[in-house]
Design a protein around this motif. Structure first.
Motif: not given
Length: 251
Positions: A193-197
């Motif tokens: 989620y962090f990388r996607h965001t």
């Protein structure tokens, strides 16, 4: 037209008489306030405040909704019971021994409170809604007060120091809880989620430069989302405790 004040506003379950008005029919066997409270906490953990109702609680307990009124007067009573019950998870250390390290005890209680807010995402919405004078809530408040008193602050600074610590932890834990809930809803891991965001943010005009300026700071926070959250929390808490110690020396 003048709005009439609600005479029940500001009242608490703990200030009410133990005598209940009673439900309809016979009192169900095997049911007591402790079991009702435990079921309320489970229901709140599963569905939040929006999913909580007397009907759903009764179904979970396999009783009629009206039978719950043998033990509580209102839905608010149930919520207040649930709120105090989860404060019991903190198990605050008695903090009246002058030889013990108050900063370390305060850190442990702060970490425990943060964990409580994350485990029970519904808690923040209720913490300021009631008087919080149940036995578990009072035990936690008393422990925090004892610890901060031992720091040596003047009396007029004690409540401010308590507010600084508790409101920081409350805010941090609340945002963390909402963040983790949002991640869980996506089906992604925290790291995914962090990388996607971050990849999405990089694509927004005007933000890539700002993010670029912060990359060294982001890298220093840790490799995983959990490490980032823990490192930020620990450092911020250390700053608060150092501030309390410095002000205590100044007198």
């Amino acid at each position: 037209m003048t709005k009439q004040a609600d005479p029940s506003a500001g009242t608490s379950l703990w200030s009410k008489s133990e005598v209940r008005r009673g439900g309809r029919g016979e009192r169900p066997s095997g049911l007591d306030r402790q079991r009702i409270t435990a079921a309320s906490v489970r229901l709140l953990d599963d569905g939040g405040l929006a999913g909580f109702s007397m009907r759903r609680l009764a179904a979970a307990l396999d009783v009629t909704a009206m039978s719950l009124y043998w033990y509580v007067d209102t839905k608010d009573d149930l919520l207040e019971l649930a709120l105090d019950a989860v404060y019991g998870e903190l198990e605050p250390t008695e903090a009246d021994h002058a030889g013990e390290d108050w900063p370390e005890q305060l850190r442990r209680l702060a970490v425990a409170y943060r964990g409580l807010l994350v485990r029970h995402p519904w808690l923040p919405a209720l913490a300021g809604r009631y008087l919080n004078i149940g036995p578990n809530s009072l035990a936690f408040s008393r422990a925090i007060q004892q610890l901060v008193r031992r720091a040596g602050l003047p009396p007029h600074g004690v409540t401010g120091a308590i507010a600084a610590v508790l409101q920081f932890v409350h805010g941090y834990g609340t945002i963390e809880s909402r963040f983790l809930t949002r991640i869980a809803d996506t089906g992604l891991s925290p790291e995914e989620y962090f990388r996607h965001t971050m990849s999405l943010v990089d694509e927004v005009p005007g933000t890539a430069e700002v993010i670029g300026e912060s990359k060294d700071i982001m890298a220093a926070r840790g490799d995983t989302v959990a490490e980032m959250l823990d490192r930020d929390f620990t450092f911020a808490l250390d700053l608060l405790i150092a501030g309390i110690e410095a002000l205590a020396v100044r007198g």
